[in-house]
Design an enzyme around this catalytic site. Structure first.
Site, PDB file in Angstrom:
ATOM      1  N   SER A  24       0.851  -1.184   0.000  1.00 62.33           N
ATOM      2  CA  SER A  24       0.000   0.000   0.000  1.00 62.33           C
ATOM      3  C   SER A  24       0.895   1.245   0.000  1.00 62.33           C
ATOM      4  CB  SER A  24      -0.886   0.007   1.243  1.00 62.33           C
ATOM      5  OG  SER A  24      -0.085   0.187   2.403  1.00 62.33           O
ATOM      6  N   ASP A  48      -1.562  -1.782  -3.864  1.00 64.31           N
ATOM      7  CA  ASP A  48      -2.955  -1.741  -3.401  1.00 64.31           C
ATOM      8  C   ASP A  48      -3.550  -0.347  -3.672  1.00 64.31           C
ATOM      9  OD1 ASP A  48      -5.190  -2.825  -2.217  1.00 64.31           O
ATOM     10  OD2 ASP A  48      -4.362  -2.969  -0.204  1.00 64.31           O
ATOM     11  N   HIS A  49      -4.744  -0.125  -3.171  1.00 64.91           N
ATOM     12  CA  HIS A  49      -5.498   1.135  -3.366  1.00 64.91           C
ATOM     13  C   HIS A  49      -4.647   2.358  -3.701  1.00 64.91           C
ATOM     14  CE1 HIS A  49      -9.369  -0.402  -1.918  1.00 64.91           C
ATOM     15  NE2 HIS A  49      -8.615  -1.188  -1.177  1.00 64.91           N
ATOM     16  N   GLU A  87     -11.684  -0.462  -9.430  1.00 63.84           N
ATOM     17  CA  GLU A  87     -12.765  -0.683  -8.471  1.00 63.84           C
ATOM     18  C   GLU A  87     -13.958   0.200  -8.815  1.00 63.84           C
ATOM     19  OE1 GLU A  87     -11.825  -0.886  -4.249  1.00 63.84           O
ATOM     20  OE2 GLU A  87     -13.677   0.153  -3.736  1.00 63.84           O
ATOM     21  N   GLU A 119      -9.111   1.617   5.886  1.00 67.78           N
ATOM     22  CA  GLU A 119      -7.840   0.962   5.607  1.00 67.78           C
ATOM     23  C   GLU A 119      -6.825   2.004   5.212  1.00 67.78           C
ATOM     24  OE1 GLU A 119      -6.653  -2.981   3.264  1.00 67.78           O
ATOM     25  OE2 GLU A 119      -7.122  -1.351   1.911  1.00 67.78           O
ATOM     26  N   HIS A 127     -13.384  -3.165   4.787  1.00 66.13           N
ATOM     27  CA  HIS A 127     -12.026  -3.318   5.314  1.00 66.13           C
ATOM     28  C   HIS A 127     -12.084  -3.401   6.831  1.00 66.13           C
ATOM     29  CE1 HIS A 127     -10.639  -1.206   1.453  1.00 66.13           C
ATOM     30  NE2 HIS A 127     -10.183  -2.431   1.396  1.00 66.13           N
ATOM     31  N   HIS A 169     -11.992  -7.546  -1.767  1.00 66.83           N
ATOM     32  CA  HIS A 169     -11.365  -6.722  -0.721  1.00 66.83           C
ATOM     33  C   HIS A 169     -12.143  -6.902   0.571  1.00 66.83           C
ATOM     34  CE1 HIS A 169      -8.768  -3.774  -3.053  1.00 66.83           C
ATOM     35  NE2 HIS A 169      -9.300  -4.529  -3.992  1.00 66.83           N
ATOM     36  N   ASN A 176      -7.701  -9.950  -1.113  1.00 70.70           N
ATOM     37  CA  ASN A 176      -6.756  -9.174  -0.309  1.00 70.70           C
ATOM     38  C   ASN A 176      -6.847  -9.554   1.157  1.00 70.70           C
ATOM     39  OD1 ASN A 176      -6.363  -7.942  -2.738  1.00 70.70           O
ATOM     40  ND2 ASN A 176      -6.871  -5.888  -2.040  1.00 70.70           N
ATOM     41  N   ASP A 219      -5.220  -8.255   4.774  1.00 69.42           N
ATOM     42  CA  ASP A 219      -4.392  -7.294   5.488  1.00 69.42           C
ATOM     43  C   ASP A 219      -4.663  -7.383   6.990  1.00 69.42           C
ATOM     44  OD1 ASP A 219      -2.655  -5.256   6.061  1.00 69.42           O
ATOM     45  OD2 ASP A 219      -3.867  -3.650   5.204  1.00 69.42           O
ATOM     46  N   THR A 220      -5.890  -7.077   7.385  1.00 68.67           N
ATOM     47  CA  THR A 220      -6.210  -7.008   8.819  1.00 68.67           C
ATOM     48  C   THR A 220      -5.895  -8.319   9.541  1.00 68.67           C
ATOM     49  OG1 THR A 220      -7.968  -5.480   8.230  1.00 68.67           O
ATOM     50  CG2 THR A 220      -8.038  -6.410  10.439  1.00 68.67           C
TER      51      THR A 220
END
Ligand SMILES: [Zn+2]
Length: 343
Positions: free
Chosen positions: A53, A95-96, A161, A169, A212, A249, A271, A273-274
């Site tokens: 990211s 990412d984003h 997206e 996030e 997210h 996501h 994805n 992440d968390t």
């Protein structure tokens, strides 16, 4: 094997689409987490995606530098070298990237790949995400078109997206977005196909109530059938080849059964992440609580060097992330499916 070539990456995605499985795409921020990802994929005999990211890039560049592009390039170069030791294929992704960061983040990274290609060293990145979901769809697609062409010139796949992923996030907070915006409509999916088809290869993060972050059971209303209906609308109009490669996501905390339903509807990348952030921190906390008087110098004591050496607990963190990620490979059915040596 070094990172997948563009041709190999495309074949990885095709294999997942055909085999109804998906690749865990793990957000990494350091060499420790890159190694955790590579270990997990290798142990699971799964190919996979490692992603960065803007915040990860900034973090990795160091407190005094705080340069997202520079740090992301450093992480990507490290991943290229570290991946050489493994017999699986890895795609490198960013990412984003919101519209305001296209000129300062995405374009310099595409340029970094272009430079490497010119020097005969292949792509630095396999794919990038442009997240124009904050824009009206028409404007989102105009920028997506421009970026997709730029990516295609460099054999890079672009993730786009439409619809909004809820939650927070990397400092972008969507927790106040109206509920109906969390679901991409079939009309939007057709419009995305019409805007991008033929310009280059892309993946599509359609939203179906995903958020997210991690929520208690019941707080998130996922509607995977949104993906099914959108795919059907596009394929009814444009044929089977129009099927999207979808990205999921905000999947942290989603029950395996619901994850797996999306695999039938064309999700090929999920994805993560968390969940891996927690998997990293949890063993460290355990170590520190159990060895409280060794990691700290309490009441004039000297602690224990072995316990406060960061490697002691970062190894535990690396293993924790790898274990969680291997579970993701199992749930997304990428385990045992590496195409290394076959493509
Ligand atoms: Zn996301």
């Amino acid at each position: 094997m070094p990172v997948a070539t563009p041709e190999q990456y495309a074949k990885m995605l095709d294999a997942a689409q055909q085999g109804d499985y998906a690749y865990p795409a793990i957000n990494v921020t350091s060499i420790v987490t890159i190694n955790a990802a590579l270990k997990a994929f290798a142990d699971a005999k799964s190919d996979g995606i490692v992603q960065f990211s803007t915040g990860a890039g900034q973090f990795a560049s160091g407190l005094n530098v705080k340069d997202a592009v520079f740090g992301t390039i450093v992480l990507a170069e490290a991943a290229h070298r570290l991946a050489e030791k493994y017999d699986i294929l890895i795609g490198l992704h960013t990412d984003h990237c919101q519209p305001a960061k296209v000129d300062s983040f995405l374009k310099p990274l595409i340029a970094a790949t272009a430079e490497r290609r010119k020097a005969g060293n292949g792509n630095l990145f396999s794919s990038h995400m442009f997240d124009g979901s904050e824009l009206p769809l028409k404007e989102n697609m105009e920028t997506s078109q421009e970026l997709l062409k730029l990516c295609a010139e460099n054999d890079i796949i672009l993730e786009v997206e439409a619809g909004v992923v809820g939650g927070e996030e990397d400092g972008i907070d969507h927790s106040d977005v109206a509920n109906d915006k969390l679901y991409t409509t079939p009309e939007d999916m057709v419009a995305v196909h019409e805007a991008l088809n033929g310009l280059g290869r892309f993946m599509f993060a359609a939203t179906f109530g995903n958020v997210h972050g991690h929520y208690k059971p019941g707080a998130v209303k996922l509607k995977p059938e949104i993906l099914r209906d959108g795919q059907k609308a596009v394929m009814d109009k444009y044929g089977a080849d129009a099927q999207f490669d979808l990205v999921f996501h905000g999947g942290s905390g989603t029950p395996a059964k619901q994850l797996q339903e999306t695999l039938n509807y064309g999700v090929i990348k999920m994805n993560i992440d968390t969940d891996t952030q927690y998997a990293f921190t949890r063993p460290i906390v355990d170590h520190i609580l159990k060895h409280y008087d060794e990691v700290l110098m309490v009441d004039g004591e000297i602690g224990s060097k072995k316990s406060y050496d960061p490697r002691t607990y970062l190894k535990l963190a690396e293993a924790g992330v790898a274990t969680r990620l291997q579970r993701a490979c199992d749930e997304l059915k990428s385990t045992g499916n590496t195409v290394f040596g076959k493509v």
